[in-house]
Design a protein around this motif. Structure first.
Motif, PDB file in Angstrom:
ATOM      1  N   ASP A   2       0.822  -1.203   0.000  1.00 50.38           N
ATOM      2  CA  ASP A   2       0.000   0.000   0.000  1.00 50.38           C
ATOM      3  C   ASP A   2       0.858   1.256   0.000  1.00 50.38           C
ATOM      4  OD1 ASP A   2      -2.423  -1.331   0.005  1.00 50.38           O
ATOM      5  OD2 ASP A   2      -2.518  -1.457   2.190  1.00 50.38           O
ATOM      6  N   ARG A   3       0.311   2.317  -0.567  1.00 47.24           N
ATOM      7  CA  ARG A   3       0.961   3.621  -0.590  1.00 47.24           C
ATOM      8  C   ARG A   3      -0.050   4.656  -0.123  1.00 47.24           C
ATOM      9  NH1 ARG A   3       2.597   3.822  -6.823  1.00 47.24           N
ATOM     10  NH2 ARG A   3       0.356   3.407  -6.936  1.00 47.24           N
ATOM     11  N   ALA A   4       0.424   5.697   0.543  1.00 42.82           N
ATOM     12  CA  ALA A   4      -0.482   6.725   1.056  1.00 42.82           C
ATOM     13  C   ALA A   4      -0.164   8.081   0.447  1.00 42.82           C
ATOM     14  CB  ALA A   4      -0.396   6.808   2.578  1.00 42.82           C
ATOM     15  N   ALA A   5      -1.217   8.759   0.008  1.00 41.17           N
ATOM     16  CA  ALA A   5      -1.129  10.144  -0.435  1.00 41.17           C
ATOM     17  C   ALA A   5      -1.817  10.984   0.630  1.00 41.17           C
ATOM     18  CB  ALA A   5      -1.819  10.314  -1.785  1.00 41.17           C
ATOM     19  N   VAL A   6      -1.024  11.713   1.394  1.00 47.37           N
ATOM     20  CA  VAL A   6      -1.536  12.495   2.523  1.00 47.37           C
ATOM     21  C   VAL A   6      -1.688  13.939   2.077  1.00 47.37           C
ATOM     22  CG1 VAL A   6      -1.161  13.187   4.908  1.00 47.37           C
ATOM     23  CG2 VAL A   6      -0.352  10.941   4.119  1.00 47.37           C
ATOM     24  N   ARG A  94      -9.135  11.449  -7.021  1.00 47.40           N
ATOM     25  CA  ARG A  94      -9.692  10.250  -7.667  1.00 47.40           C
ATOM     26  C   ARG A  94      -8.656   9.550  -8.532  1.00 47.40           C
ATOM     27  NH1 ARG A  94     -14.409  13.633  -8.089  1.00 47.40           N
ATOM     28  NH2 ARG A  94     -16.053  12.799  -6.742  1.00 47.40           N
ATOM     29  N   ARG A  95      -7.798  10.312  -9.189  1.00 43.65           N
ATOM     30  CA  ARG A  95      -6.742   9.701 -10.013  1.00 43.65           C
ATOM     31  C   ARG A  95      -5.788   8.900  -9.132  1.00 43.65           C
ATOM     32  NH1 ARG A  95      -3.706  11.482 -14.485  1.00 43.65           N
ATOM     33  NH2 ARG A  95      -2.000  10.000 -14.851  1.00 43.65           N
ATOM     34  N   LEU A  96      -5.397   9.468  -8.014  1.00 41.12           N
ATOM     35  CA  LEU A  96      -4.490   8.760  -7.108  1.00 41.12           C
ATOM     36  C   LEU A  96      -5.157   7.512  -6.540  1.00 41.12           C
ATOM     37  CD1 LEU A  96      -2.918  11.845  -5.325  1.00 41.12           C
ATOM     38  CD2 LEU A  96      -1.697  10.201  -6.763  1.00 41.12           C
ATOM     39  N   ASP A  97      -6.418   7.633  -6.175  1.00 39.05           N
ATOM     40  CA  ASP A  97      -7.160   6.470  -5.685  1.00 39.05           C
ATOM     41  C   ASP A  97      -7.214   5.389  -6.763  1.00 39.05           C
ATOM     42  OD1 ASP A  97      -9.154   5.057  -3.902  1.00 39.05           O
ATOM     43  OD2 ASP A  97     -10.452   5.487  -5.628  1.00 39.05           O
ATOM     44  N   TRP A 101      -3.298   4.505  -4.658  1.00 40.26           N
ATOM     45  CA  TRP A 101      -2.862   5.251  -3.473  1.00 40.26           C
ATOM     46  C   TRP A 101      -4.018   5.338  -2.482  1.00 40.26           C
ATOM     47  CZ3 TRP A 101       2.037   7.422  -2.764  1.00 40.26           C
ATOM     48  CH2 TRP A 101       2.900   7.366  -3.874  1.00 40.26           C
ATOM     49  N   LYS A 102      -3.724   5.205  -1.200  1.00 43.86           N
ATOM     50  CA  LYS A 102      -4.701   5.475  -0.161  1.00 43.86           C
ATOM     51  C   LYS A 102      -4.674   6.976   0.128  1.00 43.86           C
ATOM     52  CE  LYS A 102      -4.935   1.073   2.321  1.00 43.86           C
ATOM     53  NZ  LYS A 102      -4.815   0.430   3.655  1.00 43.86           N
ATOM     54  N   VAL A 103      -5.745   7.652  -0.188  1.00 47.36           N
ATOM     55  CA  VAL A 103      -5.806   9.105  -0.012  1.00 47.36           C
ATOM     56  C   VAL A 103      -6.315   9.420   1.388  1.00 47.36           C
ATOM     57  CG1 VAL A 103      -6.850  11.247  -0.815  1.00 47.36           C
ATOM     58  CG2 VAL A 103      -6.192   9.469  -2.477  1.00 47.36           C
ATOM     59  N   VAL A 104      -5.504  10.151   2.154  1.00 43.92           N
ATOM     60  CA  VAL A 104      -5.843  10.508   3.528  1.00 43.92           C
ATOM     61  C   VAL A 104      -5.669  12.021   3.699  1.00 43.92           C
ATOM     62  CG1 VAL A 104      -5.423   9.990   5.958  1.00 43.92           C
ATOM     63  CG2 VAL A 104      -4.842   8.302   4.220  1.00 43.92           C
ATOM     64  N   LEU A 105      -6.600  12.642   4.393  1.00 39.73           N
ATOM     65  CA  LEU A 105      -6.493  14.070   4.691  1.00 39.73           C
ATOM     66  C   LEU A 105      -5.862  14.258   6.069  1.00 39.73           C
ATOM     67  CD1 LEU A 105     -10.038  15.298   3.547  1.00 39.73           C
ATOM     68  CD2 LEU A 105      -7.951  14.982   2.169  1.00 39.73           C
ATOM     69  N   VAL A 128      -9.977   7.763   2.011  1.00 34.59           N
ATOM     70  CA  VAL A 128     -10.171   6.602   2.888  1.00 34.59           C
ATOM     71  C   VAL A 128     -10.227   6.983   4.365  1.00 34.59           C
ATOM     72  CG1 VAL A 128      -9.070   5.058   1.236  1.00 34.59           C
ATOM     73  CG2 VAL A 128      -7.691   6.070   3.055  1.00 34.59           C
ATOM     74  N   ALA A 129      -9.631   8.115   4.743  1.00 36.00           N
ATOM     75  CA  ALA A 129      -9.612   8.500   6.158  1.00 36.00           C
ATOM     76  C   ALA A 129      -9.208   9.960   6.286  1.00 36.00           C
ATOM     77  CB  ALA A 129      -8.651   7.617   6.956  1.00 36.00           C
ATOM     78  N   THR A 130      -9.465  10.524   7.463  1.00 35.70           N
ATOM     79  CA  THR A 130      -9.101  11.904   7.751  1.00 35.70           C
ATOM     80  C   THR A 130      -8.530  12.007   9.160  1.00 35.70           C
ATOM     81  OG1 THR A 130     -10.857  12.784   6.328  1.00 35.70           O
ATOM     82  CG2 THR A 130      -9.920  14.280   7.958  1.00 35.70           C
ATOM     83  N   ALA A 131      -7.356  12.621   9.273  1.00 36.55           N
ATOM     84  CA  ALA A 131      -6.780  12.958  10.570  1.00 36.55           C
ATOM     85  C   ALA A 131      -7.063  14.437  10.808  1.00 36.55           C
ATOM     86  CB  ALA A 131      -5.281  12.686  10.571  1.00 36.55           C
ATOM     87  N   SER A 132      -7.964  14.727  11.728  1.00 34.07           N
ATOM     88  CA  SER A 132      -8.389  16.105  11.971  1.00 34.07           C
ATOM     89  C   SER A 132      -7.811  16.623  13.283  1.00 34.07           C
ATOM     90  CB  SER A 132      -9.911  16.187  12.014  1.00 34.07           C
ATOM     91  OG  SER A 132     -10.407  15.649  13.229  1.00 34.07           O
ATOM     92  N   ALA A 133      -8.136  17.871  13.592  1.00 42.51           N
ATOM     93  CA  ALA A 133      -7.656  18.470  14.838  1.00 42.51           C
ATOM     94  C   ALA A 133      -8.157  17.707  16.062  1.00 42.51           C
ATOM     95  CB  ALA A 133      -8.112  19.926  14.904  1.00 42.51           C
ATOM     96  N   ASP A 134      -9.293  17.009  15.919  1.00 41.22           N
ATOM     97  CA  ASP A 134      -9.852  16.263  17.044  1.00 41.22           C
ATOM     98  C   ASP A 134      -9.057  15.005  17.372  1.00 41.22           C
ATOM     99  OD1 ASP A 134     -11.938  18.077  17.275  1.00 41.22           O
ATOM    100  OD2 ASP A 134     -13.215  16.971  15.871  1.00 41.22           O
TER     101      ASP A 134
END
Length: 220
Positions: A2-6, A94-97, A101-105, A128-134
Motif C-alpha cells: 500500500d501507498r499513502a497520499a496524505v 480520484r486519479r491517485l485512488d 494510493w490510499k488518499v488521507v487528509l 479513505v480516512a481523515t486525521a483532523s484536529a480532534d
C-alpha cells in the motif's frame, strides 16, 4: 504494498487561505488587536492556539485565546456554503485512488468546517480516512497529524507522499519521515516550501495532476 497520499486541505485542495486571513484579522480587530494581514497569512496552517500564540506572543492575555478562536470560527463559518475547491482537486484525489494510493487528509479543521471542506472537494469516494484536529494533541508543524494519517492508512512513512501549501505542512511531513510535495496556491513562495522540506513544488492541484507521472507519485 500500500501507498499513502496524505493531503493538507486549506490552501492545498480548497482555496481558503485568504478567507482565513481576513476572518482572523477581523477577529483580532474585534478584540482590539491590530495584526498585519501578511503576518496572519504566514501563520495560516497552524492550529488556532498556535496561530494566536505566534501572532500575539507569550505576553498576551491567554484567557482571550478561546474568544479569538470562537470569533474566527463564527466569521469563517459564513462561507461554509460556498468554499471554492481549487481546480482539479477532486480529480487529483480520484486519479491517485484509481492508481492504488490510499488518499488521507491531514488537517487542522474539524467538525462542521471539515464537513464544508469535504463538500467543496466533492471526492469522498476517493478519501479513505481523515486525521483532523480532534484526533491529535499537537498540530502541524509537529509530525503527529501526519503520523496519525499514516496510522489510519496503515502505511509506513517511506511509502507515503504529503502534499501541502505551507511551511508547517512541509516541516510536519519531514519530521514524520515522508516525502513532501508543495503547492503554491496557498500563497507561500517556492523557496520557503523547498527550505522547509519540499522535494518538488507545483502551482496547484491541476498542475500536479498534469505532471503526475513525473512527480514523486510517479516514482514509487
Amino acid at each position: 504494498m500500500d501507498r499513502a497520499a496524505v493531503f493538507d486541505v486549506d490552501g492545498t485542495l480548497v482555496d481558503t487561505n485568504h478567507l482565513h486571513v481576513v476572518t482572523w484579522w477581523e477577529a483580532f480587530r474585534q478584540a482590539g488587536r491590530t495584526v498585519p494581514m501578511h503576518s496572519i497569512h504566514r501563520a495560516i496552517g497552524l492550529g488556532s492556539e498556535d496561530l494566536v500564540a505566534r501572532l500575539l506572543g507569550e505576553g498576551r492575555k491567554k484567557e482571550q485565546d478561546a474568544e479569538l478562536s470562537a470569533a474566527h470560527k463564527a466569521l469563517y463559518g459564513q462561507y461554509f456554503d460556498r468554499l471554492p475547491a481549487l481546480q482539479d482537486a477532486g480529480r487529483l484525489l480520484r486519479r491517485l485512488d484509481h492508481e492504488g494510493w490510499k488518499v488521507v487528509l491531514a488537517t487542522s479543521a474539524s467538525g462542521p468546517e471539515l464537513s464544508a471542506l469535504r463538500r467543496a472537494i466533492a471526492a469522498d469516494d476517493a478519501i479513505v480516512a481523515t486525521a483532523s484536529a480532534d484526533d491529535v494533541e499537537q498540530g502541524k508543524p509537529a509530525p503527529e497529524p501526519v503520523e496519525q494519517a499514516l496510522e489510519l492508512a496503515g502505511v509506513p512513512a517511506d511509502r507515503a507522499v504529503l502534499v501541502g501549501d505551507t511551511v508547517w505542512d512541509m516541516r510536519a511531513g519531514s519530521r514524520a519521515g515522508v516525502r513532501c510535495v508543495g503547492v503554491l496556491c496557498g500563497g507561500i513562495p517556492r523557496a520557503d516550501l523547498e527550505e522547509a522540506g519540499a522535494s518538488a513544488v507545483y502551482d496547484d492541484p491541476a498542475h500536479l495532476l498534469a505532471c503526475l507521472a513525473e512527480s514523486p507519485f510517479g516514482e514509487r
